[in-house]
Design a protein around this motif. Structure first.
Motif, short mmCIF file in Angstrom:
data_model
loop_
_atom_site.label_atom_id
_atom_site.label_comp_id
_atom_site.label_asym_id
_atom_site.label_seq_id
_atom_site.Cartn_x
_atom_site.Cartn_y
_atom_site.Cartn_z
N ASP A 1 -4.54 1.09 1.73
CA ASP A 1 -4.67 -0.44 2.12
C ASP A 1 -6.64 -1.28 1.13
OD1 ASP A 1 -2.90 -0.58 3.98
OD2 ASP A 1 -4.38 0.20 5.41
N TYR A 2 -7.14 0.12 0.91
CA TYR A 2 -8.38 -1.09 -0.17
C TYR A 2 -7.54 -0.72 -1.25
CZ TYR A 2 -12.26 -0.46 -2.25
OH TYR A 2 -13.12 -1.66 -2.77
N ALA A 3 -7.09 0.41 -2.27
CA ALA A 3 -6.43 0.49 -3.40
C ALA A 3 -5.27 -0.99 -3.73
CB ALA A 3 -5.70 1.40 -3.75
N ALA A 4 -4.76 -1.55 -2.37
CA ALA A 4 -3.69 -2.46 -2.39
C ALA A 4 -4.72 -4.07 -2.68
CB ALA A 4 -3.25 -2.01 -1.44
N LYS A 5 -5.72 -3.98 -1.99
CA LYS A 5 -6.70 -4.54 -1.44
C LYS A 5 -7.01 -5.02 -3.32
CE LYS A 5 -9.08 -5.67 1.13
NZ LYS A 5 -10.36 -5.82 2.06
N LEU A 6 -7.51 -4.23 -3.93
CA LEU A 6 -7.78 -4.49 -5.48
C LEU A 6 -7.09 -4.86 -6.24
CD1 LEU A 6 -10.44 -3.46 -4.10
CD2 LEU A 6 -10.86 -2.27 -6.05
N THR A 7 -5.44 -4.23 -6.02
CA THR A 7 -4.50 -4.25 -6.58
C THR A 7 -3.94 -5.75 -6.34
OG1 THR A 7 -3.94 -2.03 -6.71
CG2 THR A 7 -1.69 -3.52 -7.33
N ALA A 8 -4.31 -6.14 -5.43
CA ALA A 8 -3.62 -7.48 -5.72
C ALA A 8 -4.59 -8.63 -6.44
CB ALA A 8 -3.68 -8.20 -4.21
N ASN B 1 -7.60 8.90 -11.94
CA ASN B 1 -8.21 7.55 -12.04
C ASN B 1 -6.23 7.44 -11.38
OD1 ASN B 1 -8.36 4.67 -11.38
ND2 ASN B 1 -7.99 4.83 -14.09
N ALA B 2 -5.80 8.33 -10.36
CA ALA B 2 -4.62 7.86 -10.00
C ALA B 2 -4.38 6.32 -8.89
CB ALA B 2 -3.44 9.38 -9.19
N SER B 3 -5.33 6.05 -8.97
CA SER B 3 -5.55 5.06 -8.26
C SER B 3 -5.70 3.54 -8.72
CB SER B 3 -6.89 5.05 -7.28
OG SER B 3 -7.55 4.56 -8.24
N ALA C 1 0.48 -1.19 0.07
CA ALA C 1 -0.30 0.03 0.33
C ALA C 1 1.09 0.83 0.15
CB ALA C 1 -0.93 -0.14 0.95
N ASP C 2 1.80 1.08 0.24
CA ASP C 2 2.89 2.51 0.72
C ASP C 2 3.31 2.74 -0.60
OD1 ASP C 2 4.45 0.40 0.88
OD2 ASP C 2 5.87 1.15 1.73
N ARG C 3 3.80 1.75 -1.36
CA ARG C 3 4.26 2.87 -2.61
C ARG C 3 2.81 3.46 -3.56
NH1 ARG C 3 7.97 -3.55 -4.09
NH2 ARG C 3 5.72 -3.96 -4.53
N ILE C 4 2.45 2.13 -3.47
CA ILE C 4 0.81 2.85 -4.66
C ILE C 4 0.59 4.07 -3.69
CG2 ILE C 4 -1.48 2.63 -4.25
CD1 ILE C 4 -1.21 -0.01 -4.44
N GLU C 5 0.43 4.24 -2.96
CA GLU C 5 0.90 5.68 -1.95
C GLU C 5 1.39 6.85 -2.73
OE1 GLU C 5 0.25 8.12 2.22
OE2 GLU C 5 0.63 6.08 2.09
N LYS C 6 2.60 6.69 -2.96
CA LYS C 6 3.92 6.88 -3.02
C LYS C 6 3.79 8.09 -5.02
CE LYS C 6 7.37 5.77 0.26
NZ LYS C 6 8.78 5.29 0.44
N ASP C 7 3.13 6.95 -5.33
CA ASP C 7 3.14 6.56 -6.94
C ASP C 7 1.79 7.48 -6.97
OD1 ASP C 7 4.82 5.07 -7.46
OD2 ASP C 7 3.60 3.43 -7.91
N ILE C 8 0.15 7.69 -6.13
CA ILE C 8 -1.07 8.76 -6.51
C ILE C 8 -0.40 9.95 -5.75
CG2 ILE C 8 -2.80 8.96 -5.23
CD1 ILE C 8 -3.61 6.13 -4.95
N GLU C 9 0.67 9.86 -5.17
CA GLU C 9 1.11 11.76 -4.76
C GLU C 9 1.99 11.77 -5.58
OE1 GLU C 9 3.23 10.69 -1.16
OE2 GLU C 9 1.95 10.89 -0.01
#
Length: 466
Positions: free
Chosen positions: A345-352, A159-161, A44-52
């Motif tokens: 965390d939710y974005a990570a769940k859907l990414t997984a 849709n950065a997510s 999730a932290d890598r997804i957060e950095k990319d969205i930022e």
């Protein structure tokens, strides 16, 4: 009392199975530790950095700045390109990173000549590189006025997510080798008319890619709905029914033989739904029998239009105050798609969920081709199908069936490496049937419904580019 209890249990079991089914016909699968490992590797932290980072470009509107290194769509797509290159460097150059673009003009939302440029990365399969599964997210963002390309449009969830999820899936999956190819796509021009998807879908058709699934991720980070519901345990999978490229003859066949709920897109959705149940803790997916949200569209549609199976994966509870809105506060309501509205965390769940679904399909053989069925006015049902490519990894085939009113497959039987099998005393009129390919290590393709309504292949002359 014990006798009556056992009788009740037996009656319950008899109602849940076809009259001739035995225990071997229960819905079975082989658990895959590699898919558990892939799901756990998504961070999730890598997804957060990319969205930022994507939000930091101010606006990613299709018509926005292209020369600046810090603002606008040009800076955003160059950063995505370089990020894919960094991911590729970490796997020894396993990704082919490229731009896919065309000039669009004379459109309502793109009146002047504009280059719509997407970024894709291809991870080639080792045994069947001409077969593809694809994950996508949209680069562009917007505010209330779809033609306003100068105002800040963070587009954190929309849709950065989806782009951040696609990058993270590439990071995780690039550490593995697959039999089929995987495409990671950051598509442009969605808000102006789905142009990035149209351009890539046309490229795929021209180069004769055998795409067996498009997983479009559009808004995968919001858990707080405008209806007041807050939930991080559900997601939606939108999947069309009747194929867009269906001919009149095929429509007549569907009327008599069925298939309106068993398009390849619907069976991809069922595949993803089962992946959620098996590999993604605390996530329940809802298959929506519709191309997209009511009257709306997404970047899987251009692929569906050309006959490719495609679905939209997204959050269950949307917040319209955070979609397509100018940044403002009115009557105590905060409007705008800002990063504080994203649950990482939710974005990570859907990414997984995307990652395990892509991996499962890329490790499996291709879906069976030319599936046919017969058994009218007969006590038994016979299915037939042709050989698949990549035979070295093929263990055989599995037949699935379910009651016609059920949304998910109920029974299955592995029948080995054959091209025909008869289910004795299973009457064709009472069930929906399909066939999946199974690899030697137990990975399965999506299920294929018999006939053109369920066919995964697109008719090409020749094999196409590798």
């Amino acid at each position: 009392m014990r006798y009556l209890k056992n009788l009740a249990i037996a009656a319950s079991l008899s109602l849940s199975l076809p009259l001739t089914a035995s225990a071997q016909d229960a819905l079975t699968y082989k658990d895959q530790q590699k898919l558990h490992d892939i799901a756990a590797a998504v961070q999730a932290d890598r997804i957060e950095k990319d969205i930022e980072k994507l939000v930091s470009f101010g606006t990613r509107h299709t018509l926005s700045e292209t020369e600046s290194d810090t603002r606008g769509i040009g800076a955003a797509r160059r950063w995505i390109y370089e990020e894919f290159k960094r991911i590729s460097a970490d796997c020894g150059g396993c990704l082919e990173v490229m731009y896919v673009s065309d000039i669009i003009e004379g459109e309502t939302r793109i009146p002047e000549a504009t280059e719509v440029k997407s970024v894709i990365a291809i991870q080639r399969g080792k045994t069947d590189p001409g077969r593809y599964v694809l994950m996508s997210g949209d680069i562009d963002s917007r505010v209330s006025d779809v033609m306003d390309y100068t105002s800040d449009a963070p587009g954190a969830n929309d849709n950065a997510s989806g782009v951040a999820g696609t990058l993270e899936a590439a990071r995780v999956l690039s550490q593995y080798e697959f039999d089929g190819s995987i495409v990671y796509a950051a598509l442009a021009g969605e808000e102006q008319g789905l142009f990035g998807g149209k351009i890539l879908a046309e490229k795929a058709k021209q180069q004769k890619w055998r795409i067996h699934a498009v997983l479009n991720n559009d808004m995968i980070g919001n858990i707080e709905g405008i209806n007041g519901v807050i939930n991080n345990t559900t997601a939606r999978i939108f999947a069309e029914g009747t194929r867009m490229d269906e001919t009149d003859r095929e429509a007549t066949m569907r009327r008599f033989y069925g298939g309106e709920v068993d398009s390849p897109s619907r069976n991809v959705a069922r595949y993803i739904d089962l992946m959620a149940d098996r590999y993604i803790p605390n996530l329940d997916t809802m298959i929506v029998y519709r191309l997209d949200r009511f009257g709306r569209g997404g970047h899987h549609r251009p692929f569906n239009d050309l006959g490719y199976p495609g679905v939209r994966i997204m959050e269950t509870n949307e917040n319209y105050y955070r979609q397509h809105q100018d940044l403002r506060t009115e009557n105590g309501i905060k409007y705008g798609d800002t990063i504080d509205g994203v649950d990482f965390d939710y974005a990570a769940k859907l990414t997984a969920l995307n990652a395990v679904s892509l991996a499962g399909m890329a490790w499996a053989p291709e879906p069976p081709q030319n599936v046919d069925i017969e058994g009218a006015v007969q006590p038994s049902t016979t299915l037939k199908w042709g050989d698949v490519r990549g035979q070295d990894n093929l263990a055989g085939y599995k037949i699935y069936w379910r009651l016609t009113s059920e949304p998910q497959w109920q029974w299955s039987r592995f029948v080995g490496d054959v091209n025909e099998f008869t289910l004795e005393n299973v009457v064709i009129d009472n069930y929906i049937f399909g066939v999946a390919s199974v690899s030697k290590d137990g990975f399965e393709s999506p299920v294929v419904f018999p006939g053109p309504a369920g066919e995964f292949s697109i008719d090409f002359e020749g094999e196409g580019d590798q």
